[in-house]
Design an enzyme around this catalytic site. Structure first.
Site, PDB file in Angstrom:
ATOM      1  N   CYS A 102      10.797  -2.985  -7.443  1.00 34.19           N
ATOM      2  CA  CYS A 102      10.358  -3.947  -7.619  1.00 34.19           C
ATOM      3  C   CYS A 102       9.019  -4.144  -8.653  1.00 34.19           C
ATOM      4  O   CYS A 102       8.550  -3.128  -8.911  1.00 34.19           O
ATOM      5  CB  CYS A 102      10.010  -4.568  -5.829  1.00 34.19           C
ATOM      6  SG  CYS A 102       9.685  -6.914  -6.698  1.00 34.19           S
ATOM      7  N   CYS A 105       6.202  -6.917  -7.663  1.00 34.14           N
ATOM      8  CA  CYS A 105       5.544  -6.684  -6.947  1.00 34.14           C
ATOM      9  C   CYS A 105       6.050  -5.597  -5.698  1.00 34.14           C
ATOM     10  O   CYS A 105       5.824  -4.258  -6.730  1.00 34.14           O
ATOM     11  CB  CYS A 105       5.364  -7.696  -6.057  1.00 34.14           C
ATOM     12  SG  CYS A 105       6.659  -8.755  -5.756  1.00 34.14           S
ATOM     13  N   SER A 106       6.758  -5.878  -4.575  1.00 33.77           N
ATOM     14  CA  SER A 106       6.670  -4.913  -4.027  1.00 33.77           C
ATOM     15  C   SER A 106       8.387  -5.407  -3.014  1.00 33.77           C
ATOM     16  O   SER A 106       8.583  -4.452  -1.831  1.00 33.77           O
ATOM     17  CB  SER A 106       6.031  -4.148  -2.811  1.00 33.77           C
ATOM     18  OG  SER A 106       4.962  -5.132  -2.122  1.00 33.77           O
ATOM     19  N   CYS A 107       9.196  -5.904  -3.547  1.00 30.01           N
ATOM     20  CA  CYS A 107      10.136  -6.941  -2.786  1.00 30.01           C
ATOM     21  C   CYS A 107      10.879  -5.301  -2.934  1.00 30.01           C
ATOM     22  O   CYS A 107      11.056  -4.266  -3.171  1.00 30.01           O
ATOM     23  CB  CYS A 107      11.279  -7.430  -4.007  1.00 30.01           C
ATOM     24  SG  CYS A 107      10.201  -8.719  -4.379  1.00 30.01           S
TER      25      CYS A 107
HETATM   26 FE    FE Z   1       8.828  -7.719  -5.403  1.00 29.99          FE
END
Ligand code: FE
Length: 194
Positions: A102, A105-107
């Protein structure tokens, strides 16, 4: 991957301070926080994704459904919690290797993999896997042949990706349970092989 580890961050100190405040003010209970931790430690995690992968290796009809519509195929398992709003499953083959990031961010596909590892959230991984995927994979100990196509999939709030790794050579004789035990979290992100 020591360069992907980082010490207690400003964010985690801030999160702990906010948690204490919410508990002090009676807006959150410690039990509720513990329940979420147990949920992600014991009931939601890579063991769920591993069951999906092993089923796909053993059951061609399931694999076809999984690649066509990951969200509804995974719903057959009735996993508890997590996000599977739109799950797209990408298949590793002799011609293609897939890896997931991602960049924003951190999906991450929580329902099938649990919480993302620290390095997945690290800005170094998020930028470098796009610019120099082969080199980053080498740092994870994975050599991808130059002739193989490398696809990097950028997750978002709407779409989460799961890599379906190539099956091991004994996938016909091994049981679904035996196979599931060999599927690592990292292989389902695409930074490890089976
Ligand atoms: Fe994300």
């Amino acid at each position: 991957m020591s360069e992907h580890e980082y010490p207690t961050s400003q964010q985690s100190i801030r999160a702990e301070a906010i948690e204490s405040l919410l508990i002090d003010k009676g807006l959150l209970t410690e039990d509720a926080v513990d329940e979420v931790i147990v949920q992600y430690n014991e009931r939601v995690g890579p063991m769920n994704g591993a069951k999906v992968v092993a089923r796909a290796w053993k059951d061609p009809a399931f694999k076809t459904r999984l690649l066509a519509d990951g969200t509804s195929a995974v719903a057959e398992f009735e996993f508890s919690g997590g996000q599977v709003d739109k799950l797209v499953v990408v298949e590793n083959t002799s011609d293609v290797h897939n890896v997931v990031v991602c960049t924003l961010c951190s999906c991450y596909p929580w329902a099938v993999l649990g919480l993302p590892p620290k390095w997945y959230k690290d800005p170094a991984y998020r930028s470098r896997i796009v610019r120099e995927p082969r080199r980053v994979l080498e740092e994870f100990g994975v050599q991808i042949a130059a002739a193989k196509e490398l696809c990097v999939w950028d997750s978002s709030a709407e779409i989460r990706y799961l890599v379906l790794p190539e099956p091991p050579s004994d996938s016909d004789s091994a049981s679904e349970e035996e196979l599931a035990a060999r599927v690592s979290r990292d292989a389902m992100i695409g930074v490890a092989l089976i």
